[in-house]
Design a protein around this motif. Structure first.
Motif, mmCIF file in Angstrom:
data_model
loop_
_atom_site.group_PDB
_atom_site.id
_atom_site.type_symbol
_atom_site.label_atom_id
_atom_site.label_comp_id
_atom_site.label_asym_id
_atom_site.label_seq_id
_atom_site.Cartn_x
_atom_site.Cartn_y
_atom_site.Cartn_z
ATOM 1 N N GLN A 88 153.688 103.994 38.505
ATOM 2 C CA GLN A 88 154.620 104.605 38.080
ATOM 3 C C GLN A 88 154.430 106.033 37.329
ATOM 4 O O GLN A 88 154.600 106.481 36.427
ATOM 5 N N VAL A 89 153.163 106.850 38.340
ATOM 6 C CA VAL A 89 152.692 108.534 37.346
ATOM 7 C C VAL A 89 153.592 109.091 37.126
ATOM 8 O O VAL A 89 153.294 109.778 36.954
ATOM 9 N N THR A 90 155.079 109.518 37.974
ATOM 10 C CA THR A 90 155.940 110.242 36.902
ATOM 11 C C THR A 90 157.764 108.881 37.000
ATOM 12 O O THR A 90 157.639 107.782 37.613
ATOM 13 N N PRO A 91 158.439 109.406 36.172
ATOM 14 C CA PRO A 91 159.296 108.294 35.950
ATOM 15 C C PRO A 91 159.405 107.857 37.366
ATOM 16 O O PRO A 91 160.177 108.436 38.079
ATOM 17 N N ASP A 92 160.256 106.087 36.753
ATOM 18 C CA ASP A 92 160.625 105.485 37.587
ATOM 19 C C ASP A 92 161.884 105.570 37.052
ATOM 20 O O ASP A 92 161.949 104.895 36.298
ATOM 21 N N SER A 93 163.110 106.292 38.467
ATOM 22 C CA SER A 93 164.602 106.338 38.138
ATOM 23 C C SER A 93 165.424 104.822 37.392
ATOM 24 O O SER A 93 165.659 104.554 37.131
#
Length: 665
Positions: free
Chosen positions: A61-66
């Motif tokens: 998850q290269v940016t946050p995983d909600s």
């Protein structure tokens, strides 16, 4: 004597050259091949996961995983890179001089808001295992406002962009980026019936990136995978994008491979589910050759040292005695209003040996750590500079001199410095409440920043700006005023920081020219700066206006709202329609003072006037905020930007200041 010395020099040089030739001829190509995925907790041993990136749900998850992250998902950036680095080129080897690689990965970009896709994902060849600060939004985790277009970036990336920024061809394309977020080559994916982030759907795609080191060509292929866990589709017969690319000109000899991504005003998932990588990289000599290298190189150096020690020793000693200021430590000790020299052992103890848990952030020139000086009962922020040379020693000392002399209750204070084994550490006040943006842009379940606190912060920033522009003897222009550069102490008093872009003007001068182009952050940059490349006190006022609207509205200046690309345009529309107070942060409800909100909104528009000459000065701004002076007349329609505007601007030289203090939180 000198004839004999010359003979010795020739022998030593010949020895070193022979050693060098042996070394370079020994370089060999090795093949690294690996297949990764599905990803799990053990993957952290292989990858450098630079938060807020995570590994969860079987993916990178290269940016946050909600679904699994404690981070806000909007306006974030992240990187996940292999911890192993590769030697991608060899300048003098008899073998092919450039490495080749082939990689493919399965990815998914999912828009959380059905009507909005934001930014995207990139495969990157990176110089280090760091994430550039301020690399969210348009920067895709690759670079930031200060570093974009700089050759010192040393990265090459293949971007999958799902959002149309002002420099992009559209909001659905693949591109090749070289030290710049503006791609050197792009391809419209709509032409191939591919949508990176379709509305309300999960789509999975395979991307192939092949680099031919012999012919110096990079090829990119893409194909849809119908099922998440299905077999990989065949690689297309022809690339969707191809470009000539000599990696030696753009990346470090030793580099890291992996992924970067970012989100904008909305959240978006940027996930990698599988990754195959094959790299033909260079390997240096073995232990036996290394032993002979040390013997030969050491012998040659000894001869050189002896010769020059005899011939120039006395002369060098004389120069050292005559010019002690050439030494960095000596120069630091001679700074005006001498800052305190800290002992390295004390800073090491204060930060628990620079423990990862004490890391506050990553600035443009190094890591920042929280520390506690127990004997003095004082919390500090310690910046460990990562670059040995910051624009040369002379410029570095000049900028440090200016920052050290700045004294104002609303400016982050430099406490001192430490120099140990070639490393430079700067010590600042610790700001326990972090930066203003972290309190403005919070999750839905958190209480918004109270109105009286917002008003106090604005007043403090205005006071600091007035000091820089008018009360400090060299008239400092900040040039990067924004919410993330406004620190908050324990009582939520504003402390203006981040002088990474600041310039101190000589007396009588009003502006500074930038050879490297426009610097700053989009949304805060005055329109005239895009034409002049110069920073002025008026451009600082424009940025202050953006901060004013940001604080009152609870929206970032670059927010797209009601069809407008920037917040200021939407607020000006409300002013025209007599609905100005509708711009106030809705989370406040009725918990704000109407008269004060109206005053700050109008002041924000006045400071955002396209004509620099029409913007109020800091003295007037302070009086307006205090209520001692009425807000200047703000036209109902936003005036057009006309050039030239505001009269002539001085283009004389300035003193450079580039010490960053924005991460001491």
């Amino acid at each position: 004597m000198w004839a004999l010395a010359a003979k010795f020099i020739l022998v030593a040089v010949a020895t070193i050259l022979y050693c060098f030739l042996v070394i370079v001829e020994s370089a060999k190509l090795q093949t690294f091949a690996a297949e990764y995925g599905p990803f799990n907790e053990t993957s952290y041993d292989i990858f450098e996961v630079i938060r807020p990136a995570t590994i969860s749900n079987g993916a990178l998850q290269v940016t946050p995983d909600s679904a699994s992250s404690d981070f806000e998902i909007g306006y974030r950036s992240g990187r996940i890179l292999l911890k192993q680095r590769f030697k991608l080129w060899e300048e003098h080897a008899s073998q092919p001089q450039l490495a080749s690689f082939n990689t493919s990965f399965l990815f998914n970009v999912y828009r959380l808001s059905n009507d909005t896709a934001v930014e995207g994902l990139a495969f990157i060849i990176a110089p280090n295992l760091l994430l550039p600060p301020g690399s969210a939004g348009q920067f895709l985790g690759l670079t930031n406002t200060m570093e974009d277009t700089s050759d010192t970036n040393r990265y090459v990336a293949v971007e999958l962009d799902a959002y149309e920024d002002y420099f992009d061809p559209d909001g659905n394309h693949v591109g090749i980026d070289v030290n710049n977020i503006k791609s050197i080559k792009t391809e419209y994916l709509d032409l191939h019936n591919i949508t990176i982030a379709p509305i309300g759907m999960f789509k999975f795609y395979n991307l192939w990136v092949d680099y031919d080191g012999l012919n110096k060509v990079i090829d990119v292929y893409i194909a849809e995978q119908l099922e998440k866990n299905g077999s990989t589709p065949p690689k297309p017969g022809s690339p969707i994008l191809s470009a000539d690319l000599d990696l030696r000109e753009h990346v470090n000899q030793y580099a890291y491979l992996g992924f970067s991504a970012s989100t904008g005003t909305e959240g978006q998932l940027n996930s990698v589910l599988r990754w195959n990588l094959t790299v033909q990289h260079f390997s240096d000599s073995g232990k036996e050759l290394d032993k002979w290298m040390k013997i030969m190189l050491g012998g040659g150096l000894v001869v050189l040292v002896l010769v020059f020690a005899v011939g120039f020793g006395y002369r060098y000693h004389k120069l050292r005695v005559a010019a002690p200021s050439s030494d960095l430590v000596g120069a630091l000790k001679c700074l005006p209003a001498t800052p305190r020299e800290f002992k390295f052992k004390d800073l090491k103890k204060a930060t628990s040996s620079f423990d990862e848990k004490n890391k506050l952030g990553q600035g443009g020139f190094g890591m920042v750590y929280r520390g506690m000086l127990v004997k003095e009962n004082m919390e500090i922020a310690v910046k460990l500079l990562s670059r040995e040379n910051i624009k040369g020693q002379h410029d570095f000392l000049s900028e440090l001199t200016i920052i050290n002399r700045l004294r104002h209750k609303h400016l982050v204070k430099l406490l001192g410095w430490c120099h140990k084994k070639g490393k430079l550490l700067l010590v600042y006040e610790y700001m326990p409440n972090g930066s203003l943006d972290k309190h403005l842009f919070i999750g839905p379940n958190k209480e918004p920043l109270e109105w009286n606190v917002r008003y106090k912060i604005i007043s403090g920033v205005a006071s600091a700006l007035h000091y820089l522009h008018n009360e400090y003897d060299q008239k400092v222009v900040h040039r990067d005023l924004k919410a993330s550069n406004i620190m908050l102490d324990s009582d939520f008093n504003a402390q203006l920081g981040d002088f990474g872009l600041a310039r101190a003007l000589d007396n009588g001068r009003t502006s500074c020219a930038e050879a490297e182009g426009v610097l700053g952050t989009l949304g805060y940059i005055a329109p005239e700066c895009f034409l002049t490349g110069k920073a002025t006190r008026q451009s600082d006022i424009y940025a202050f206006g953006a901060v004013l609207l940001e604080v009152v509205c609870g929206q970032r200046p670059g927010t797209r709202i009601a069809g407008f690309p920037f917040l200021v345009d939407w607020v000006w529309l409300l002013h025209r329609d007599g609905k100005l107070l509708e711009a106030v942060d809705q989370r406040l409800g009725d918990n704000y003072t109407i008269e004060e909100a109206n005053r700050l909104l109008l002041l924000g528009l006045a400071c955002s006037h396209p004509d620099a000459g029409e913007r109020p000065r800091t003295q007037s701004i302070l009086q307006i905020i205090s209520g001692a002076m009425p807000v200047p007349n703000v036209p109902p329609f936003k005036p057009a930007f006309i050039w030239p505007a505001g009269g002539p601007m001085d283009m004389d030289s300035v003193i450079t200041v580039s010490i960053t203090t924005s991460d001491f939180v």
